[in-house]
Design a protein around this motif. Structure first.
Motif, mmCIF file in Angstrom:
data_model
loop_
_atom_site.group_PDB
_atom_site.id
_atom_site.type_symbol
_atom_site.label_atom_id
_atom_site.label_comp_id
_atom_site.label_asym_id
_atom_site.label_seq_id
_atom_site.Cartn_x
_atom_site.Cartn_y
_atom_site.Cartn_z
ATOM 1 N N UNK A 1 0.825 -1.205 0.000
ATOM 2 C CA UNK A 1 0.000 0.000 0.000
ATOM 3 C C UNK A 1 0.856 1.251 0.000
ATOM 4 N N UNK B 1 3.777 1.557 -1.430
ATOM 5 C CA UNK B 1 4.259 1.720 -2.794
ATOM 6 C C UNK B 1 3.169 2.279 -3.692
ATOM 7 N N UNK B 2 1.995 1.744 -3.484
ATOM 8 C CA UNK B 2 0.881 2.252 -4.295
ATOM 9 C C UNK B 2 0.653 3.733 -4.010
ATOM 10 N N UNK C 1 3.419 5.720 -5.620
ATOM 11 C CA UNK C 1 3.277 5.618 -7.075
ATOM 12 C C UNK C 1 2.203 6.574 -7.586
ATOM 13 N N UNK C 2 1.039 6.540 -6.942
ATOM 14 C CA UNK C 2 -0.072 7.370 -7.401
ATOM 15 C C UNK C 2 0.256 8.850 -7.255
ATOM 16 N N UNK D 1 2.984 9.897 -9.756
ATOM 17 C CA UNK D 1 2.446 9.969 -11.117
ATOM 18 C C UNK D 1 1.613 11.235 -11.293
ATOM 19 N N UNK E 1 -0.190 -3.272 -8.569
ATOM 20 C CA UNK E 1 0.942 -3.568 -7.682
ATOM 21 C C UNK E 1 0.494 -4.236 -6.398
ATOM 22 N N UNK E 2 -0.710 -3.901 -5.946
ATOM 23 C CA UNK E 2 -1.130 -4.422 -4.645
ATOM 24 C C UNK E 2 -1.671 -5.845 -4.732
ATOM 25 N N UNK F 1 2.667 0.482 -12.526
ATOM 26 C CA UNK F 1 1.335 -0.033 -12.245
ATOM 27 C C UNK F 1 0.395 0.509 -13.316
ATOM 28 N N UNK G 1 -2.739 -0.055 -13.573
ATOM 29 C CA UNK G 1 -4.089 0.156 -13.058
ATOM 30 C C UNK G 1 -5.148 -0.593 -13.844
#
Lengths: 340, 340
Positions: free
Chosen positions: A86, A88-89, A92-93, A96, B79-80, B106, B108
DNA sequence: ACGCGCTTGGCAACCGGTTGTCAGATGCAT
DNA sequence: ATGCATCTGACAACCGGTTGCCAAGCGCGT
């Protein structure tokens, strides 16, 4: 208009655009990055040609000439540890969204790999987010002097950090166990190099003394489910009726081992985990654990890093952020055996 | 010797080394990348100075001039999703061993994000590993024409691929269920854009017909635990006694839902998952699932990609690799209710 | 002593952008 | 008509390496 695509198949450069528009390459560069620096009419022409050629700026070249790479390194000790998913997510989000690229590196729980990755990233990234750093305070501090860094779960004065406030949740967990009648409790420690584990133990030991209960420390154990077996055996041997584990991986491993040994959870032994990772809600029994907004922690770390990279007018850059944590009670904790 | 470090604090370049050694920058470049091209004595001097200056080549510059970035993009839909943990670790380790950097993206679960990421990576990476691609055959094929690609779990003629042979494991699962007395079985499908799901269904339907049992298809469902609730309800409503789920996430979600509804597993309903992800062994009950060497799949994919990037003399480059899969029986499958 | 080929190092162009500097064009006030 | 500030675009250097090509230096056979 469209026929020129037939020529070269390789990606278009600003020189191609410049040639077609009859202007210099530098003008194209400015039109794209500093629009107000160029006449609106030429800019329109350039933009039109750029989209038609499906122009994509070469990141390498951009990085080389401008010094900014548009990338941020994210260092985690172990990619396969669900705790980091989570996180990393989240990074990442958020990265981005800000137009940055995430470079994810697995440091394999090694301070050396971590240090060399950082040195590598010093040229390959604009900043670094490092989770659960295994580096010494000095090493981290000197690294932070060379490249913007935000640490997660590592508190070193001078290094911006996002800290997940598990120590305070530890007290909650302790009170929870005490209220269930437990008085002999163990802390199942994580790696010695983990600052989180140390801080948690300190907080727990202080709270235990305050409340007059016996809390002993077991370990250290590697933060993996496999370590849970040894941890479970140690806990049983020590005679405690409840454990607070360094993290959910160890806790889940303990659950498995205790089941194998025919020790019932929570009737014979209560177990508290930490992190509320994937799996904590559906293991058997579901794990009581200390939960926190991990993904949000990742986002906050990114925000702090970006604030460092692009200093705004409002100078008030926060350099420390504490994420709240709370105890989530599930099936792995229950009344102490004696108390029944 | 050591005093020169006092000067500039910024990282050393080959020009710095060249100046100190009294040679041209190009010589330094050759000494470091084509050692046999340079006299052993000058090379030794250069190497000594390089290490002393703690020289680290600038990746951006290297990429710009040589065209090779030394990076490989790894695209995953989510990724998750724990399925990808081991895969990512496999690619990461293998890439690092070969001196490459992994760029994890990712997508998505979106074909558009996937396509744009690929376009982006076309300049930023030497090759791409794409897992469970959501792209159309044509799109994938045309992308593969522009940059070396290895697909995982996506079989398109002309695109090198590592395929995990779940379809054949599906038959094993079916036989397992039949031997337990089940005759009304459901396949809980994944996303319509997932080729894996389609192939698995085809194999399952064929095997079912061969064996004369009734297998119906439910779904599609998103590959997340949350979808498990709807899937469980659909399964119950359809009157089947056993389910084969698209993946473990859905299966675990079903387990949770069935428990909530008071439906016993495996007494009332058997559930088979797929992938043997983290958690499949400690959920309640432990999940019978189709396991395969995921991490190895990642390594193989990297090997195939690197073979593409650096064509060896032995031209025999394999462009398709099938990973074996086997059924791991745990507690979520049992005798059919009627048969008891 | 001469010519030959091989080794070794330097020069300079190039990858694809960014950015400082400067000159021509333009417009306005004088 | 002249002077001056402003806007716009071009030129060229530069980021840090790589690489094709050339030439000097060398050993060796004849």
């Amino acid at each position: 208009m469209a026929m020129k695509a037939a020529g070269t198949d390789r990606p278009a450069t600003i020189h191609d655009i410049a040639a077609i528009c009859g202007v210099a390459a530098s003008t194209v560069s400015r039109a794209l990055s500093t629009p107000e620096r160029v006449n609106i009419r030429t800019r329109a022409r350039i933009e039109a040609v750029a989209t038609e050629l499906n122009y994509i700026p070469n990141i390498q070249a951009k990085a080389l000439s401008s010094g900014r790479t548009g990338a941020v390194g994210v260092l985690v000790p172990d990619i396969t540890n669900p705790f980091y998913f989570d996180l990393i997510r989240g990074t990442q989000l958020q990265l981005k969204a800000a137009g940055y690229t995430q470079l994810l590196v697995d440091t394999e729980e090694s301070d050396e790999v971590e240090a060399s990755s950082m040195e590598q990233l010093r040229k390959g990234a604009d900043g670094i987010i490092v989770t659960a750093s295994r580096l010494s305070d000095e090493a981290l501090l000197s690294a932070a002097a060379k490249i913007p860094i935000v640490a997660i779960n590592r508190d070193v004065p001078g290094v911006p950090a996002v800290v997940i406030d598990t120590p305070s949740a530890t007290s909650q967990a302790l009170d929870h166990l005490i209220s269930l009648g437990h008085s002999r409790i163990a802390y199942v420690a994580g790696p010695v190099t983990s600052q989180s584990s140390t801080l948690r133990w300190d907080a727990l030991a202080a709270a235990a003394e305050e409340r007059g209960v016996d809390v002993r420390r077991l370990g250290p154990f590697a933060p993996k489910t496999q370590s849970g077996a040894a941890a479970a055996d140690a806990a049983v041997h020590s005679g405690v009726t409840a454990c607070i584990a360094f993290n959910d991986l160890i806790a889940i491993g303990m659950l498995q081992r205790l089941r194998e040994r025919g020790i019932r959870v929570p009737e014979d032994m209560s177990v508290v985990g930490c992190d509320d990772i994937f799996g904590a809600d559906f293991c058997n029994p579901p794990l009581t654990t200390m939960a926190s907004p991990i993904e949000q922690a990742g986002r906050v770390a990114v925000s702090m890093l970006l604030a460092q990279l692009n200093p705004r007018g409002g100078g008030g850059t926060r350099n420390r952020s504490l994420m709240p944590t709370h105890l989530t009670v599930r099936g792995s904790t229950g009344m102490a055996p004696r108390a029944c």
